[in-house]
Design a protein around this motif. Structure first.
Motif, mmCIF file in Angstrom:
data_model
loop_
_atom_site.group_PDB
_atom_site.id
_atom_site.type_symbol
_atom_site.label_atom_id
_atom_site.label_comp_id
_atom_site.label_asym_id
_atom_site.label_seq_id
_atom_site.Cartn_x
_atom_site.Cartn_y
_atom_site.Cartn_z
ATOM 1 N N THR A 43 0.839 -1.214 0.000
ATOM 2 C CA THR A 43 0.000 0.000 0.000
ATOM 3 C C THR A 43 0.866 1.253 0.000
ATOM 4 O OG1 THR A 43 -1.784 -1.126 1.183
ATOM 5 C CG2 THR A 43 -1.766 1.277 1.275
ATOM 6 N N LEU A 44 1.893 1.278 0.845
ATOM 7 C CA LEU A 44 2.781 2.447 0.907
ATOM 8 C C LEU A 44 3.530 2.629 -0.416
ATOM 9 C CD1 LEU A 44 3.941 4.799 2.435
ATOM 10 C CD2 LEU A 44 5.585 3.255 3.528
ATOM 11 N N LEU A 45 3.969 1.541 -1.026
ATOM 12 C CA LEU A 45 4.648 1.651 -2.318
ATOM 13 C C LEU A 45 3.722 2.259 -3.365
ATOM 14 C CD1 LEU A 45 6.611 -1.739 -2.594
ATOM 15 C CD2 LEU A 45 7.453 0.485 -1.838
ATOM 16 N N LYS A 46 2.461 1.845 -3.380
ATOM 17 C CA LYS A 46 1.506 2.377 -4.366
ATOM 18 C C LYS A 46 1.215 3.849 -4.119
ATOM 19 C CE LYS A 46 -0.681 -2.015 -5.599
ATOM 20 N NZ LYS A 46 -1.908 -2.830 -5.590
ATOM 21 N N LEU A 47 1.223 4.260 -2.859
ATOM 22 C CA LEU A 47 1.067 5.684 -2.550
ATOM 23 C C LEU A 47 2.271 6.475 -3.054
ATOM 24 C CD1 LEU A 47 -0.324 5.288 1.068
ATOM 25 C CD2 LEU A 47 -1.532 6.435 -0.791
ATOM 26 N N MET A 48 3.464 5.916 -2.898
ATOM 27 C CA MET A 48 4.671 6.584 -3.379
ATOM 28 C C MET A 48 4.671 6.686 -4.900
ATOM 29 S SD MET A 48 7.361 4.677 -0.799
ATOM 30 C CE MET A 48 8.833 5.354 -1.547
ATOM 31 N N LEU A 49 4.145 5.656 -5.559
ATOM 32 C CA LEU A 49 4.107 5.645 -7.022
ATOM 33 C C LEU A 49 2.986 6.512 -7.588
ATOM 34 C CD1 LEU A 49 4.699 1.819 -7.453
ATOM 35 C CD2 LEU A 49 6.246 3.600 -8.279
ATOM 36 N N GLY A 50 1.977 6.785 -6.762
ATOM 37 C CA GLY A 50 0.853 7.598 -7.224
ATOM 38 C C GLY A 50 -0.330 6.804 -7.728
ATOM 39 N N THR A 51 -0.291 5.469 -7.620
ATOM 40 C CA THR A 51 -1.443 4.657 -8.051
ATOM 41 C C THR A 51 -2.537 4.629 -6.991
ATOM 42 O OG1 THR A 51 -0.318 2.669 -7.263
ATOM 43 C CG2 THR A 51 -0.074 3.212 -9.585
ATOM 44 N N LEU A 52 -2.210 5.043 -5.769
ATOM 45 C CA LEU A 52 -3.204 5.284 -4.725
ATOM 46 C C LEU A 52 -3.022 6.710 -4.217
ATOM 47 C CD1 LEU A 52 -3.083 2.063 -2.472
ATOM 48 C CD2 LEU A 52 -4.885 2.693 -4.071
ATOM 49 N N ALA A 53 -4.120 7.313 -3.743
ATOM 50 C CA ALA A 53 -4.059 8.676 -3.188
ATOM 51 C C ALA A 53 -4.262 8.613 -1.677
ATOM 52 C CB ALA A 53 -5.139 9.540 -3.822
ATOM 53 N N PRO A 54 -3.472 9.344 -0.893
ATOM 54 C CA PRO A 54 -3.621 9.300 0.567
ATOM 55 C C PRO A 54 -4.889 9.998 1.032
ATOM 56 C CG PRO A 54 -1.979 10.937 -0.055
ATOM 57 C CD PRO A 54 -2.366 10.232 -1.314
ATOM 58 N N GLU A 55 -5.441 9.536 2.147
ATOM 59 C CA GLU A 55 -6.587 10.214 2.749
ATOM 60 C C GLU A 55 -6.139 11.528 3.371
ATOM 61 O OE1 GLU A 55 -8.226 7.579 5.620
ATOM 62 O OE2 GLU A 55 -8.605 5.997 4.169
ATOM 63 N N ALA A 56 -4.946 11.526 3.934
ATOM 64 C CA ALA A 56 -4.372 12.739 4.526
ATOM 65 C C ALA A 56 -2.872 12.713 4.280
ATOM 66 C CB ALA A 56 -4.660 12.783 6.032
ATOM 67 N N GLY A 57 -2.268 13.893 4.284
ATOM 68 C CA GLY A 57 -0.841 13.979 4.038
ATOM 69 C C GLY A 57 -0.537 14.124 2.549
ATOM 70 N N SER A 58 0.739 14.075 2.208
ATOM 71 C CA SER A 58 1.121 14.313 0.814
ATOM 72 C C SER A 58 2.348 13.495 0.426
ATOM 73 C CB SER A 58 1.423 15.798 0.600
ATOM 74 O OG SER A 58 2.476 16.218 1.453
ATOM 75 N N VAL A 59 2.469 13.250 -0.882
ATOM 76 C CA VAL A 59 3.631 12.588 -1.470
ATOM 77 C C VAL A 59 4.239 13.571 -2.469
ATOM 78 C CG1 VAL A 59 4.486 10.641 -2.826
ATOM 79 C CG2 VAL A 59 2.603 10.304 -1.193
ATOM 80 N N ILE A 60 5.496 13.931 -2.274
ATOM 81 C CA ILE A 60 6.152 14.938 -3.118
ATOM 82 C C ILE A 60 7.329 14.285 -3.838
ATOM 83 C CG2 ILE A 60 7.315 17.178 -3.145
ATOM 84 C CD1 ILE A 60 5.905 17.668 -0.363
ATOM 85 N N LYS A 61 7.353 14.442 -5.176
ATOM 86 C CA LYS A 61 8.429 13.839 -5.970
ATOM 87 C C LYS A 61 9.241 14.930 -6.651
ATOM 88 C CE LYS A 61 5.329 10.005 -7.074
ATOM 89 N NZ LYS A 61 4.560 9.350 -8.138
ATOM 90 N N LYS A 62 10.519 14.659 -6.822
ATOM 91 C CA LYS A 62 11.404 15.563 -7.544
ATOM 92 C C LYS A 62 10.957 15.670 -8.996
ATOM 93 C CE LYS A 62 16.262 16.023 -8.926
ATOM 94 N NZ LYS A 62 17.614 15.411 -8.861
ATOM 95 N N ASN A 63 11.001 16.882 -9.563
ATOM 96 C CA ASN A 63 10.604 17.080 -10.958
ATOM 97 C C ASN A 63 11.432 16.193 -11.882
ATOM 98 O OD1 ASN A 63 8.655 18.975 -10.375
ATOM 99 N ND2 ASN A 63 10.014 20.728 -10.644
ATOM 100 N N GLY A 64 10.739 15.500 -12.773
ATOM 101 C CA GLY A 64 11.424 14.673 -13.772
ATOM 102 C C GLY A 64 11.955 13.362 -13.258
ATOM 103 N N ILE A 65 11.643 12.987 -12.018
ATOM 104 C CA ILE A 65 12.151 11.741 -11.458
ATOM 105 C C ILE A 65 11.653 10.544 -12.261
ATOM 106 C CG2 ILE A 65 10.248 11.528 -9.827
ATOM 107 C CD1 ILE A 65 12.139 10.157 -7.886
ATOM 108 N N ARG A 66 12.534 9.575 -12.504
ATOM 109 C CA ARG A 66 12.161 8.329 -13.166
ATOM 110 C C ARG A 66 12.159 7.217 -12.113
ATOM 111 N NH1 ARG A 66 15.864 6.433 -16.563
ATOM 112 N NH2 ARG A 66 17.490 7.556 -15.424
ATOM 113 N N ILE A 67 10.991 6.595 -11.921
ATOM 114 C CA ILE A 67 10.835 5.530 -10.927
ATOM 115 C C ILE A 67 10.541 4.224 -11.649
ATOM 116 C CG2 ILE A 67 9.545 4.708 -8.926
ATOM 117 C CD1 ILE A 67 8.889 7.577 -8.225
#
Length: 619
Positions: A43-67
């Protein structure tokens, strides 16, 4: 900073899975990610990838990051060949090389605008150099060969097994070389040789690594930070898995000490208040203590880590000495001959690991030995218990409790519940259908049934698959304590090292037995020029020519040092065995566990250095 997670919360059907989780991934970091089954890692990995959205809080990625993300069952699908599937990664590189050739050809044409083409050529050459485009074929060959596809480049991807498609997906990710590479159980479908190669490759990887794995060797070698998720909370520890074990024990102990200190403070304040509040002379002082008590931010009582299963394998009667012996036999899988004109023997008390590349016939051999074939002879009083990695003997429609009691009808209900609970299956899960269970719970059910069998010969096919790390370590402890006979297949190298007293390898259609533990076997496989190397052919003085006094002295020193190393390696092995026995006896004493663990680590480091020096001396 590549990625940050700030105060993220997430729930499924109203049940919180993650609570106020924060973390950060920096460039080039090596992070191991662990936690029990169902704790929320995926679940946490999917939140980091953006395939799930958090109920609260935020996930911030560096511009142009390749994951890049490798899922456990994330196979690659394609209508192309294995090689073409890998080559697709370098479409841009091929385009750049082709375009550069076109520009250079145009520059040679009459009337060409040389200044304009020179500018284009310069830009193309810079991008090609930055991408290292000319080496794309070398990169493909390196990764495909290392991952075991070297002789299958033209095989259709659609004809690969599920595990092989996952391996190919990993190959593509390695070739893409993203800024952050997230690997979820990358070692599941890899044999020992491929594992060694992947570890070596990833040690040189330029990007950041986030690895979810139950392979403790893999985590120890590749990671320098460990995230643990437990009861919805994430805690970060500096160091690899072995270091995490020490730091986690220290943290739990410190939390308990702080909680007890807080209780002591509260008790002292309350005692003073109770004794002095009603006295006129001390009432004012007591009131100040009341205010002080009200301001205290009381922490919750720290919960102990979830208890791991408690496995125990026992039997009533021991067998005769030669537990299994066979006549010569061939082992086949369809039209394939896996073993030719082979014999097999297993003696009482052996704890033997069966190793070899995928597809060499390890599981097939286990099934043949238990098939009732007339060429296989069992000693008198042998009672065999079999663990099937595919859980084929479990009926998905049965409840967990029935799956156990159908096999043992006389088993009292309370004892059945007790055995399941010790194996890590609570009362609610015991009433579920087998088909509803996770892979980890099915494995624990299989192990509960195996314990109830009271077999003196255990034959185990990948028993650690699907088990979380505490459960693997609990199974290791139980099998080390088991004084019967054991034959098993496992890809978990730490598990093999802890349990096996001998190793049988299947390679090139041949069974080879290695007397000694798994470290001895690995040393021989990784560095062929080790203690088992046959002596070199003696040469006459005419062959070698004249040797000076200094040369003869150096050779004598070399022989003496070689003997010293051999003696020291034997002493180290004896000391490791002694320390491991002591470790098993003082598991509850944290200080002793820490001391012994540190001594074992120092001995292993010394052993590795000595093996490396030895290989150089005998070359």
């Amino acid at each position: 900073m590549l990625l940050t997670v700030e105060n993220v919360t997430f729930s499924y059907t109203g049940e919180p899975v993650l609570k106020d989780v924060s973390l950060a991934v920096n460039e080039g970091e090596r992070i191991g990610f662990i936690g029990g089954n169902g704790e929320g890692k995926t679940t946490l990995l999917k939140l980091m990838l953006g395939t799930l959205a958090p109920e609260a809080g935020s996930v911030i990625k560096k511009n142009g990051i390749r994951i890049g993300y490798l899922e456990q069952s994330g196979g690659f699908e394609s209508g192309d060949t294995v090689y073409r599937a890998a080559e697709e990664v370098f479409a841009r590189d091929k385009e750049l090389i082709k375009e550069l050739a076109r520009v250079q050809s145009m520059m040679a044409a009459d009337g060409a605008d040389l200044a304009e083409y020179a500018r284009k050529q310069d830009a193309l050459e810079k991008e090609i150099a930055a991408r290292d485009s000319y080496r794309y074929e070398v990169k493909i060959a390196t990764v495909l060969n290392g991952m075991g596809f070297g002789n299958r480049l033209q095989q259709s991807v659609s004809s690969l097994s599920g595990g092989e498609k996952t391996k190919l997906r990993l190959c593509r990710l390695l070739l893409e070389a993203p800024d952050l590479l997230i690997l979820d159980e990358p070692t599941n479908h890899l044999d020992t040789a491929t594992l060694f190669w992947l570890e070596d490759y990833l040690t040189e990887y330029k990007g950041a690594l986030l690895i979810v794995s139950h392979d403790r060797y893999f985590l120890d070698r590749l990671t320098a930070k460990t995230w643990e998720i437990e009861r919805g909370k994430l805690v970060s520890y500096k160091g690899n898995y072995s270091k995490y074990k020490i730091l986690k024990a220290e943290r739990v102990k410190e939390q308990q000490r702080e909680y007890e200190k807080q209780l002591e403070t509260v008790a002292k304040l309350q005692n003073y208040i109770d004794r002095n509040l009603v006295r006129a002379t001390t009432a004012k002082s007591a009131q100040s203590r009341v205010k002080q008590l009200d301001k205290l931010e009381l922490t919750e009582k720290p919960l102990p880590p979830p208890a791991p299963p408690r496995f125990a394998f026992t039997y009533e009667t021991g067998p005769y000495e030669k537990v299994i012996s066979t006549e010569k036999f061939d082992l086949r899988a369809g039209d394939n001959i896996l073993l030719n004109n082979t014999e097999f023997t297993l003696m009482r008390g052996d704890k033997c690991a069966l190793v070899g590349a995928n597809g060499t016939g390890k599981s097939t051999l286990l099934k043949f030995l238990l098939s009732g074939d007339r060429r296989v002879k069992f000693a008198k009083f042998v009672k065999a218990g079999y663990y099937d990695q595919e859980n084929a003997d479990l009926n998905p429609a049965d409840t967990v409790l029935d799956a156990l009691r159908f096999r043992f009808p006389l088993f009292p209900l309370t004892e059945a519940y007790g055995l399941l609970a010790k194996s890590g299956i609570d009362k609610d899960d015991a009433l579920k259908r087998v088909g509803e269970l996770s892979g980890g719970l099915k494995a624990k059910l299989e192990l509960a049934i195996l314990q109830a069998t009271h077999a003196n010969l255990l034959v185990l096919d990948e028993p650690t698959n699907h088990l979380d790390l505490p459960s693997r370590e609990a199974l290791e402890e139980a099998l080390c304590a088991f004084d019967g006979t054991l034959l098993f297949v496992s890809h978990d190298r730490r598990f093999i090292e802890s349990v096996a007293t001998s190793v049988i390898s299947i390679e090139n259609g041949t069974l080879t037995r290695f007397e000694g533990n798994y470290r001895d076997y690995v040393a021989q496989k990784r560095a062929p020029a080790t203690l088992t190397q046959p002596p070199k052919e003696r040469k006459t003085q005419e062959d070698t020519g004249y040797r000076s006094k200094e040369e003869r002295a150096r050779e004598a020193q070399k022989r003496n040092r070689t003997k010293e190393i051999e003696n020291r390696l034997e002493a180290i092995e004896a000391k490791e065995n002694e320390l491991n026995e002591r470790l098993a006896l003082c598991a509850a004493d944290y200080a002793k566990v820490k001391e012994i663990t540190e001594r074992l680590e120092a001995l292993r480091n010394e052993s590795d250095a000595l093996y490396e020096e030895y290989a150089g001396l005998i070359e």
